[in-house]
Design an enzyme around this catalytic site. Structure first.
Site, mmCIF file in Angstrom:
data_model
loop_
_atom_site.group_PDB
_atom_site.id
_atom_site.type_symbol
_atom_site.label_atom_id
_atom_site.label_comp_id
_atom_site.label_asym_id
_atom_site.label_seq_id
_atom_site.Cartn_x
_atom_site.Cartn_y
_atom_site.Cartn_z
ATOM 1 N N ARG A 184 -28.400 3.125 24.257
ATOM 2 C CA ARG A 184 -27.207 3.220 25.097
ATOM 3 C C ARG A 184 -26.214 4.274 24.635
ATOM 4 N NH1 ARG A 184 -24.113 -2.500 23.922
ATOM 5 N NH2 ARG A 184 -22.325 -1.555 22.912
ATOM 6 N N ARG A 188 -24.960 14.299 24.912
ATOM 7 C CA ARG A 188 -24.427 15.189 25.957
ATOM 8 C C ARG A 188 -24.403 16.644 25.536
ATOM 9 N NH1 ARG A 188 -19.421 11.903 26.513
ATOM 10 N NH2 ARG A 188 -20.092 10.113 27.735
ATOM 11 N N ARG A 261 -24.064 -12.546 15.286
ATOM 12 C CA ARG A 261 -23.693 -11.538 14.288
ATOM 13 C C ARG A 261 -22.180 -11.593 14.256
ATOM 14 N NH1 ARG A 261 -22.449 -6.077 14.603
ATOM 15 N NH2 ARG A 261 -22.941 -5.861 16.778
ATOM 16 N N ARG A 293 -15.777 0.487 10.258
ATOM 17 C CA ARG A 293 -14.798 1.374 10.903
ATOM 18 C C ARG A 293 -13.376 0.934 10.618
ATOM 19 N NH1 ARG A 293 -16.317 -0.091 17.242
ATOM 20 N NH2 ARG A 293 -16.364 -2.337 16.935
ATOM 21 N N GLU A 313 -12.949 -3.006 9.608
ATOM 22 C CA GLU A 313 -13.906 -3.944 10.196
ATOM 23 C C GLU A 313 -15.168 -4.019 9.332
ATOM 24 O OE1 GLU A 313 -14.533 -3.508 14.447
ATOM 25 O OE2 GLU A 313 -16.601 -4.217 14.252
ATOM 26 N N TYR A 361 -24.253 -11.174 25.556
ATOM 27 C CA TYR A 361 -23.274 -10.146 25.245
ATOM 28 C C TYR A 361 -22.712 -9.592 26.553
ATOM 29 C CZ TYR A 361 -20.475 -6.468 23.633
ATOM 30 O OH TYR A 361 -19.360 -5.697 23.428
ATOM 31 N N ASP A 363 -19.640 -7.433 28.304
ATOM 32 C CA ASP A 363 -18.421 -6.642 28.219
ATOM 33 C C ASP A 363 -17.394 -7.307 29.132
ATOM 34 O OD1 ASP A 363 -18.697 -4.591 26.376
ATOM 35 O OD2 ASP A 363 -19.827 -3.321 27.766
#
Ligand code: FAD
Ligand code: UDP
Length: 376
Positions: A184, A188, A261, A293, A313, A361, A363
């Protein structure tokens, strides 16, 4: 005589959208949450004027116009575009993989140069994979995340930007992870650092809690109330229950625990620091840095406060009792969830919805879509 049409367990996005839709139809709802605040995982806490994403960075993105218009009818969204930066041993790279990244990695300046370099890097890996598949007598196909990444972007990007980050995040070797996780991530050939491909993107001005509050409207809410501690008394108050908590807990883990997780955050208020890292999200893609991060919350809303709040995190292996974050959709858990789902399907007066009750999961835009569809 019951007092409410619906008891909604959980004030996250799913519960809040359900409450809104049902109230619109003239139904009465009582919402409860075991936490001491509304909003579930999208909850934002105001610290010195900065909206802190307490349960992890949340960026709203969707291509569904109906969902976009729906959320914008409650709160104003800003023009935030997620464009994380990766820090690999002190050197910075733009994400997702695009012309900026290729320039920083190899000094290539045109798409043609980038393609040539990518092809050169990929060719080596594709040849290796081909030889391996031939030797094993199987069809040519990446069988794990490492092979997928190497044949997609080559060795340099894999080693500097993917391998360690992914292994820290998942606590497993890339050779033991499924290839779809990485598919995913966009590649580019333009100088475009937008992490998402969706048509609409932004952050609610003033934080997500305001969106949840607007959805809940005047419905009664009881916080710090765990459904299972008052189950008989609470269910007696309503005709139907909408349950958005963990499905295995609803059935007292009778088939076993579903696994997750999990992540945790070390959040610090840096007084007198106006701008710590110049971006909302910086990923640490080396193996030595223990966190994955750092989030600097003010940048989600272009904050100009004199102080800043950052969250480091970390990923960790989930254990019963930990905050459940991401479902693990492997064979064992999928099978276990199917058993719980079969029980849920037999309930007449309980509706299961949202990321925990559906063990999926989702969004944010998908949760909203789902709730709008269920309570149309
Ligand atoms: P939740 O928000 O989990 O709400 C469930 C609520 O039920 C909770 O408040 C809980 O306390 C309550 N509850 C559970 N059990 C009980 C009980 N027994 N009694 C009372 N109350 C109970 N999505 C995006 O679109 N963009 C992002 O950038 C993004 N980032 C994410 C980052 C992280 C770290 C995570 C974990 C998720 C992210 N998501 C993102 C997904 C997003 O968080 C979910 O789509 C959304 O929060 C799901 O809403 P929900 O209502 O289903 O669940
Ligand atoms: N990923 C990576 N390096 C990065 C960011 C992401 O290798 O700097 C990989 C990693 O395997 C991760 C996947 O891409 O699991 C998906 O990333 P995303 O940020 O979408 O994951 P999320 O944090 O939302 O699960």
């Amino acid at each position: 005589m019951t007092k409410y049409d619906y008891l909604i367990v959980g004030t996250g996005l799913f519960g809040a959208v359900a409450a809104h839709q049902l109230t619109k139809k003239g139904k009465t709802c009582l919402l409860i949450d075991k936490r001491d605040h509304i909003g579930g995982n999208v909850y934002t806490e105001n610290v010195k004027g900065i909206n802190v994403h307490k349960y992890g960075a949340h960026i709203f993105h969707t291509s569904n116009k109906e969902v976009w218009q729906f959320v914008n009818s409650f709160v104003e969204f800003n023009r935030y575009t997620n464009s994380p930066v990766a820090n690999y041993k002190g050197k910075l790279y733009n994400l997702p993989f695009n012309m900026n990244t290729f320039y920083q990695m190899w000094g290539v300046k045109t798409p043609a140069e980038a393609v040539a370099k990518l092809n050169e890097q990929k060719a080596e890996e594709c040849a290796k994979l081909k030889a391996k598949c031939e030797k094993e007598g199987v069809a040519y196909e990446p069988s794990n995340l490492e092979e997928q990444a190497l044949t997609l972007v080559g060795k340099d990007i894999y080693e500097k930007l993917i391998k360690n980050y992914t292994e820290k995040q998942w606590g497993r070797k890339c050779t033991e992870l499924p290839s779809f996780i990485i598919k995913r991530l966009p590649v580019r050939l333009t100088f475009d650092n937008n992490y998402f491909n969706d048509k609409y993107q932004g952050i609610p001005e003033g934080g997500y809690t305001q969106l949840i509050q607007a959805l809940i409207g005047n419905c009664e809410v009881r916080l710090s109330t765990d459904f299972f501690e008052h189950k008989a008394e609470l269910t007696a108050l309503a005709d139907k229950v909408i349950y958005t908590g963990e499905i295995d807990r609803y059935y007292d883990y009778r088939f076993g625990h579903l696994q997750y997780r999990t992540v945790y955050f070390e959040t610090e208020l840096l007084e007198g620091v106006e701008n710590y890292q110049g971006n909302a999200v910086v990923n640490y893609t080396d193996a030595e840095t223990p966190y994955t991060r750092i989030i600097e919350h003010k940048h989600f809303e272009y904050g100009t406060q004199p102080d800043t709040v950052i969250s480091k995190e970390y990923s960790k292996e989930w254990q019963p009792g930990d905050e459940p974050y991401y479902p693990v959709n492997d064979a064992r858990n999928t099978e276990l969830y199917a058993q719980y789902k079969a029980l849920a399907a037999k309930e007449d007066n309980v509706i299961f919805g949202g990321r925990l009750a559906e063990y999926k999961y989702y969004d944010m835009h998908k949760v909203i879509e789902r709730a709008l569809e269920m309570f149309a």
